[in-house]
Scaffold this motif. Structure first.
Motif, mmCIF file in Angstrom:
data_model
loop_
_atom_site.group_PDB
_atom_site.id
_atom_site.type_symbol
_atom_site.label_atom_id
_atom_site.label_comp_id
_atom_site.label_asym_id
_atom_site.label_seq_id
_atom_site.Cartn_x
_atom_site.Cartn_y
_atom_site.Cartn_z
ATOM 1 N N ALA A 1 0.842 -1.194 0.000
ATOM 2 C CA ALA A 1 0.000 0.000 0.000
ATOM 3 C C ALA A 1 0.877 1.243 0.000
ATOM 4 O O ALA A 1 1.857 1.340 0.727
ATOM 5 C CB ALA A 1 -0.917 -0.009 1.218
ATOM 6 N N GLY A 2 0.532 2.169 -0.846
ATOM 7 C CA GLY A 2 1.295 3.393 -0.943
ATOM 8 C C GLY A 2 2.300 3.400 -2.073
ATOM 9 O O GLY A 2 2.819 4.457 -2.437
ATOM 10 N N SER A 3 2.585 2.213 -2.638
ATOM 11 C CA SER A 3 3.499 2.171 -3.778
ATOM 12 C C SER A 3 2.697 2.104 -5.075
ATOM 13 O O SER A 3 1.529 1.726 -5.087
ATOM 14 C CB SER A 3 4.435 0.966 -3.683
ATOM 15 N N GLU A 4 3.337 2.466 -6.170
ATOM 16 C CA GLU A 4 2.672 2.435 -7.462
ATOM 17 C C GLU A 4 2.824 1.061 -8.093
ATOM 18 O O GLU A 4 3.940 0.536 -8.190
ATOM 19 C CB GLU A 4 3.266 3.497 -8.388
ATOM 20 N N GLY A 5 1.713 0.486 -8.516
ATOM 21 C CA GLY A 5 1.767 -0.831 -9.137
ATOM 22 C C GLY A 5 2.357 -0.785 -10.535
ATOM 23 O O GLY A 5 2.168 0.181 -11.274
ATOM 24 N N THR A 6 3.072 -1.858 -10.882
ATOM 25 C CA THR A 6 3.633 -2.003 -12.224
ATOM 26 C C THR A 6 3.009 -3.213 -12.888
ATOM 27 O O THR A 6 3.032 -4.318 -12.332
ATOM 28 C CB THR A 6 5.163 -2.171 -12.172
ATOM 29 N N ALA A 7 2.453 -3.022 -14.079
ATOM 30 C CA ALA A 7 1.761 -4.100 -14.789
ATOM 31 C C ALA A 7 2.705 -4.819 -15.735
ATOM 32 O O ALA A 7 3.600 -4.220 -16.334
ATOM 33 C CB ALA A 7 0.574 -3.540 -15.557
ATOM 34 N N HIS A 8 2.480 -6.136 -15.876
ATOM 35 C CA HIS A 8 3.264 -6.982 -16.773
ATOM 36 C C HIS A 8 2.297 -7.866 -17.551
ATOM 37 O O HIS A 8 1.317 -8.357 -16.993
ATOM 38 C CB HIS A 8 4.244 -7.851 -15.982
ATOM 39 N N ARG A 9 2.584 -8.113 -18.807
ATOM 40 C CA ARG A 9 1.722 -8.923 -19.649
ATOM 41 C C ARG A 9 2.160 -10.385 -19.608
ATOM 42 O O ARG A 9 3.344 -10.703 -19.721
ATOM 43 C CB ARG A 9 1.773 -8.432 -21.094
ATOM 44 N N LEU A 10 1.202 -11.279 -19.436
ATOM 45 C CA LEU A 10 1.447 -12.721 -19.504
ATOM 46 C C LEU A 10 0.116 -13.394 -19.795
ATOM 47 O O LEU A 10 -0.825 -13.299 -19.005
ATOM 48 C CB LEU A 10 2.036 -13.250 -18.192
ATOM 49 N N THR A 11 0.017 -14.058 -20.928
ATOM 50 C CA THR A 11 -1.234 -14.695 -21.333
ATOM 51 C C THR A 11 -1.685 -15.717 -20.295
ATOM 52 O O THR A 11 -0.920 -16.598 -19.900
ATOM 53 C CB THR A 11 -1.067 -15.385 -22.701
ATOM 54 N N ASP A 12 -2.917 -15.583 -19.838
ATOM 55 C CA ASP A 12 -3.540 -16.508 -18.879
ATOM 56 C C ASP A 12 -2.712 -16.650 -17.612
ATOM 57 O O ASP A 12 -2.567 -17.741 -17.059
ATOM 58 C CB ASP A 12 -3.779 -17.868 -19.525
ATOM 59 N N ALA A 13 -2.159 -15.540 -17.125
ATOM 60 C CA ALA A 13 -1.420 -15.553 -15.855
ATOM 61 C C ALA A 13 -2.393 -15.757 -14.707
ATOM 62 O O ALA A 13 -3.386 -15.049 -14.597
ATOM 63 C CB ALA A 13 -0.669 -14.236 -15.679
ATOM 64 N N CYS A 14 -2.123 -16.730 -13.846
ATOM 65 C CA CYS A 14 -3.038 -16.932 -12.720
ATOM 66 C C CYS A 14 -2.306 -17.297 -11.433
ATOM 67 O O CYS A 14 -2.468 -16.654 -10.418
ATOM 68 C CB CYS A 14 -4.092 -17.983 -13.044
ATOM 69 N N GLY A 15 -1.484 -18.356 -11.432
ATOM 70 C CA GLY A 15 -0.794 -18.740 -10.217
ATOM 71 C C GLY A 15 0.309 -17.753 -9.867
ATOM 72 O O GLY A 15 1.058 -17.317 -10.744
ATOM 73 N N ILE A 16 0.431 -17.395 -8.595
ATOM 74 C CA ILE A 16 1.505 -16.504 -8.160
ATOM 75 C C ILE A 16 1.900 -16.873 -6.743
ATOM 76 O O ILE A 16 1.057 -17.230 -5.916
ATOM 77 C CB ILE A 16 1.094 -15.015 -8.257
ATOM 78 N N SER A 17 3.200 -16.802 -6.480
ATOM 79 C CA SER A 17 3.715 -17.100 -5.150
ATOM 80 C C SER A 17 4.965 -16.271 -4.914
ATOM 81 O O SER A 17 5.677 -15.907 -5.860
ATOM 82 C CB SER A 17 4.042 -18.591 -5.016
#
Length: 365
Positions: free
Chosen positions: A308-324
């Motif tokens: 919270a308070g930081s600016e988000g950075t977007a990245h492209r990845l087709t059908d990206a879903c799992g994240i850890s």
């Protein structure tokens, strides 16, 4: 994949031999080749499996699943994973990841179904599963005694309707529950039965069912279903939502919370639009600072490096879903079999696998 199967068979034979001689060891995750992550996947031939990956996304083992998986949870000590079917499922399988065997099958009680997620107590003695008491339209957390063959020993209220994911607050036995607010019934499949009145919430629940804290989104966002959660070591909780209203009205789909405080929503970069109203998974870095969320229908994932308070950075990845969380940032999986590590501004493709990764990438502590 064939090599992994041969290695697993050899190890299984060895462990069975030890058991037959009466010197079977007390197994740990090291006996399952110390995976860093687990994920369900669909194989090229249409079959399903649970795959263990090391920190560089190299496959360590593949264990067959009877049907498509959704998520898994891992025992804190023993090399055991619970693989849940997609909701509304009525069974889950307990897998010995060292021997490559199913050692138990959990079946939901009458008038209950699973929601695809579970969590262990800190000791590993108890397993908690999110469930729907569908005849009365209330959420439940099933309790299973993992140290006695995964015998069901009771249930508690989840604090809302449609509990999807449950996690344990790090360093405690407080359960975090994402009550998505959506009522369903097996006779109507995934149809949403209560949209005119739905409200989701994030609940903090003790093992005996006492709700310590509960927060909802603002009234104008009542159609924002809190679905997935993760927690950092300092108690920060990140959540991801799925919007049930018109896409033209989509509010922020992600936010953070601490017990006793109000919710803080995380804005996305201004040119991204509604992200198809659907966040897939969420993760918090091991330091608790960074937050990552995937948006599979928008082929995007966003990283907030300082939460919270930081600016988000977007990245492209087709059908990206799992994240850890990984040692250096985040690992993201896609339905195209790709495994990406995001470290700051650096994007590194770790692996391209001949499979279709399912919704969630589960860390093995």
């Amino acid at each position: 994949m064939r090599l992994m199967a041969i290695e697993m068979t050899s190890r299984r034979t060895f462990l069975k031999t030890l058991a037959a001689t009466g010197v079977a060891p007390s197994l740990t995750w090291a006996d399952a080749r110390a995976p860093s992550f687990l994920s369900a996947a669909m194989m090229p031939d249409g079959s399903f499996g649970l795959i263990g990956l090391d920190g560089l996304a190299a496959p360590l083992f593949t264990i067959p699943l009877p049907t498509r998986g959704h998520a898994a949870c891992v025992h804190p000590v023993r090399p055991e994973a619970i693989a849940f079917a997609r909701r509304p499922g009525t069974f889950a399988v307990v897998i010995d990841c060292a021997r490559g065997e199913t050692i138990a099958t959990l079946e939901s009680p009458p008038e209950r179904h699973f929601y695809g997620h579970g969590a262990f107590s800190r000791s590993g003695d108890l397993l908690f599963t999110t469930e729907n008491a569908y005849e009365i339209g209330e959420g439940r957390i099933g309790i299973w005694y993992a140290s006695a063959g995964y015998r069901r020993v009771g249930e508690i209220r989840s604090g809302g309707i449609g509990p999807h994911e449950v996690r344990r607050l790090p360093g405690s036995d407080i359960l975090l529950v994402a009550n998505g607010g959506i009522d369903t019934h097996p006779e109507t499949g995934r149809e949403k039965l209560n949209l005119p009145t739905m409200r989701s919430n994030l609940s903090y629940v003790t093992q005996d069912g006492n709700v310590l804290d509960q927060v909802e989104l603002p009234t104008e966002q009542r159609l924002n279903s809190i679905r997935h959660i993760d927690a950092g070591p300092d108690g920060i909780v990140a959540f991801a939502c799925q919007w049930q209203g018109a896409l033209s009205e989509t509010p922020p789909l992600q936010g953070v919370h601490r017990m006793g405080e109000p919710i803080t929503l995380l804005p996305v970069p201004g040119d991204l639009g509604p992200l198809a109203g659907y966040a897939g998974s969420v993760a918090v870095t091991r330091t608790g600072a960074g937050i990552g969320v995937t948006y599979p229908r928008a082929n995007t994932y966003i990283i907030w490096p300082d939460g919270a308070g930081s600016e988000g950075t977007a990245h492209r990845l087709t059908d990206a879903c799992g994240i850890s969380a990984s040692k250096h940032g985040f690992v993201v999986t896609s339905g195209e079999g790709r495994v990406i590590e995001q470290t700051g501004a650096s994007t590194n493709e770790l692996r391209q696998m001949p499979c279709s990764w399912d919704n969630h990438l589960i860390p093995v502590a």
